[in-house]
Write a protein that holds these residues in place. Structure first.
Motif, PDB file in Angstrom:
ATOM      1  N   PHE A  56       0.824  -1.210   0.000  1.00 29.44           N
ATOM      2  CA  PHE A  56       0.000   0.000   0.000  1.00 29.44           C
ATOM      3  C   PHE A  56       0.859   1.261   0.000  1.00 29.44           C
ATOM      4  CE2 PHE A  56      -3.740  -2.281   2.301  1.00 29.44           C
ATOM      5  CZ  PHE A  56      -4.160  -2.828   1.104  1.00 29.44           C
ATOM      6  N   ALA A  66      -4.922   1.005  -2.309  1.00 32.58           N
ATOM      7  CA  ALA A  66      -4.505  -0.120  -3.158  1.00 32.58           C
ATOM      8  C   ALA A  66      -4.489   0.262  -4.632  1.00 32.58           C
ATOM      9  CB  ALA A  66      -5.421  -1.322  -2.945  1.00 32.58           C
ATOM     10  N   TRP A  82      -7.052   0.839  -6.544  1.00 33.00           N
ATOM     11  CA  TRP A  82      -8.084   0.119  -7.280  1.00 33.00           C
ATOM     12  C   TRP A  82      -8.415   0.947  -8.516  1.00 33.00           C
ATOM     13  CZ3 TRP A  82      -8.821   0.584  -1.829  1.00 33.00           C
ATOM     14  CH2 TRP A  82      -8.735  -0.620  -1.127  1.00 33.00           C
ATOM     15  N   GLN A 101     -11.565   1.320   3.221  1.00 38.16           N
ATOM     16  CA  GLN A 101     -10.624   0.712   2.283  1.00 38.16           C
ATOM     17  C   GLN A 101      -9.930  -0.494   2.910  1.00 38.16           C
ATOM     18  OE1 GLN A 101      -8.175   3.522   0.074  1.00 38.16           O
ATOM     19  NE2 GLN A 101      -9.904   4.925  -0.132  1.00 38.16           N
ATOM     20  N   THR A 161     -10.469  -4.274   1.530  1.00 40.04           N
ATOM     21  CA  THR A 161      -9.330  -5.162   1.241  1.00 40.04           C
ATOM     22  C   THR A 161      -9.567  -6.522   1.885  1.00 40.04           C
ATOM     23  OG1 THR A 161      -7.795  -3.296   1.140  1.00 40.04           O
ATOM     24  CG2 THR A 161      -6.838  -5.480   1.515  1.00 40.04           C
ATOM     25  N   TRP A 162      -9.970  -6.515   3.147  1.00 40.15           N
ATOM     26  CA  TRP A 162     -10.207  -7.785   3.842  1.00 40.15           C
ATOM     27  C   TRP A 162     -11.383  -8.537   3.218  1.00 40.15           C
ATOM     28  CZ3 TRP A 162      -7.027 -10.612   6.225  1.00 40.15           C
ATOM     29  CH2 TRP A 162      -7.449 -11.706   6.990  1.00 40.15           C
ATOM     30  N   GLU A 208     -12.317  -8.432   0.077  1.00 43.66           N
ATOM     31  CA  GLU A 208     -11.837  -9.052  -1.166  1.00 43.66           C
ATOM     32  C   GLU A 208     -10.991 -10.288  -0.873  1.00 43.66           C
ATOM     33  OE1 GLU A 208     -11.551  -6.179  -4.873  1.00 43.66           O
ATOM     34  OE2 GLU A 208     -10.044  -5.670  -3.374  1.00 43.66           O
ATOM     35  N   TYR A 260      -7.597 -13.551  -4.940  1.00 37.38           N
ATOM     36  CA  TYR A 260      -6.806 -12.443  -4.402  1.00 37.38           C
ATOM     37  C   TYR A 260      -5.732 -12.920  -3.436  1.00 37.38           C
ATOM     38  CZ  TYR A 260      -9.950  -9.108  -6.627  1.00 37.38           C
ATOM     39  OH  TYR A 260     -10.669  -8.391  -7.548  1.00 37.38           O
ATOM     40  N   PHE A 277      -2.990  -9.879  -5.170  1.00 32.11           N
ATOM     41  CA  PHE A 277      -3.973  -8.844  -4.887  1.00 32.11           C
ATOM     42  C   PHE A 277      -3.750  -7.597  -5.742  1.00 32.11           C
ATOM     43  CE2 PHE A 277      -5.906  -5.306  -2.660  1.00 32.11           C
ATOM     44  CZ  PHE A 277      -7.126  -5.827  -2.265  1.00 32.11           C
ATOM     45  N   GLU A 278      -2.555  -7.065  -5.708  1.00 29.23           N
ATOM     46  CA  GLU A 278      -2.280  -5.825  -6.436  1.00 29.23           C
ATOM     47  C   GLU A 278      -2.199  -6.036  -7.951  1.00 29.23           C
ATOM     48  OE1 GLU A 278      -2.439  -2.850  -5.477  1.00 29.23           O
ATOM     49  OE2 GLU A 278      -2.248  -2.957  -3.315  1.00 29.23           O
TER      50      GLU A 278
END
Length: 194
Positions: free
Chosen positions: A79, A101, A103, A135, A139-140, A142, A149, A171-172
């Motif tokens: 992040f 992140a 997004w 956010q 994230t959690w 997702e 992810y 994830f990223e």
């Protein structure tokens, strides 16, 4: 696939050498978590400053969810590389990335069916998609909801570097990995908060 614009974090050689002499066990284990790094960087003409208060909040959030300190540091390091962990960060250079992140607008930020930050903030009665807490929660969400992810991969890691790489690749999914910048940031997170 989203193209991220990672923040540049550079090591201070003298501090790194000093810390290396203090913590030889970390070096021997191949997971140097002792070096110090800059909080401000310039990327594609943009200056990104790491918000260490947000970094600590995020680190504690992920440890509270059951990640190890090394795994949480890997997530937060990503992040920092993406946004300086600023929930209001737009992608430098005018790209589609948004938030901590980065997004992508037109995808995970606002349009993917039941997998976008704007939808999540509204559905979960969060104050705004542009705040840190929603956010982190998204994230959690997702990670827990969509296996692709990489939560299981992340949870299987035992070093800061492996956690950083796992989160980045699953994830990223950045267009430019810049793994050294992500790992440098993750090591700094671990150094400060673990």
């Amino acid at each position: 696939m989203r193209i991220a614009t990672p923040a540049r974090l550079t090591a201070t050689a003298a501090a790194a050498a000093l810390m290396a002499s203090i913590a030889p066990a970390a070096h021997a284990a191949g997971d140097d978590t002792s070096a110090r790094y800059s909080s401000t960087s310039s990327v594609y003409g943009c200056t990104v400053t790491t918000d260490w208060t947000n970094a600590k909040t995020a680190f504690n959030f992920f440890v509270g969810k059951g990640l190890t300190k090394k795994q949480a540091a890997g997530v937060v390091g990503n992040f920092i590389a993406e946004s300086g962990i600023d929930p209001k960060q737009y992608q430098c250079g005018g790209g589609p990335g948004r938030g901590i992140a980065q997004w992508e607008r037109g995808s995970r930020w606002d349009t993917d069916y039941r997998d976008n930050m704007v939808w999540y903030a509204q559905a979960a009665s969060q104050p705004s998609a542009w705040n840190l807490t929603p956010q982190l929660n998204f994230t959690w969400f997702e990670l827990k909801t969509y296996s692709y992810y990489g939560l299981s991969s992340l949870k299987s890691t035992t070093t800061v570097k492996d956690a950083t790489v796992s989160f980045m690749r699953n994830f990223e999914r950045p267009g430019v990995e810049a793994i050294d910048k992500r790992y440098d940031a993750a090591r700094e997170v671990y150094f400060r908060f673990a």
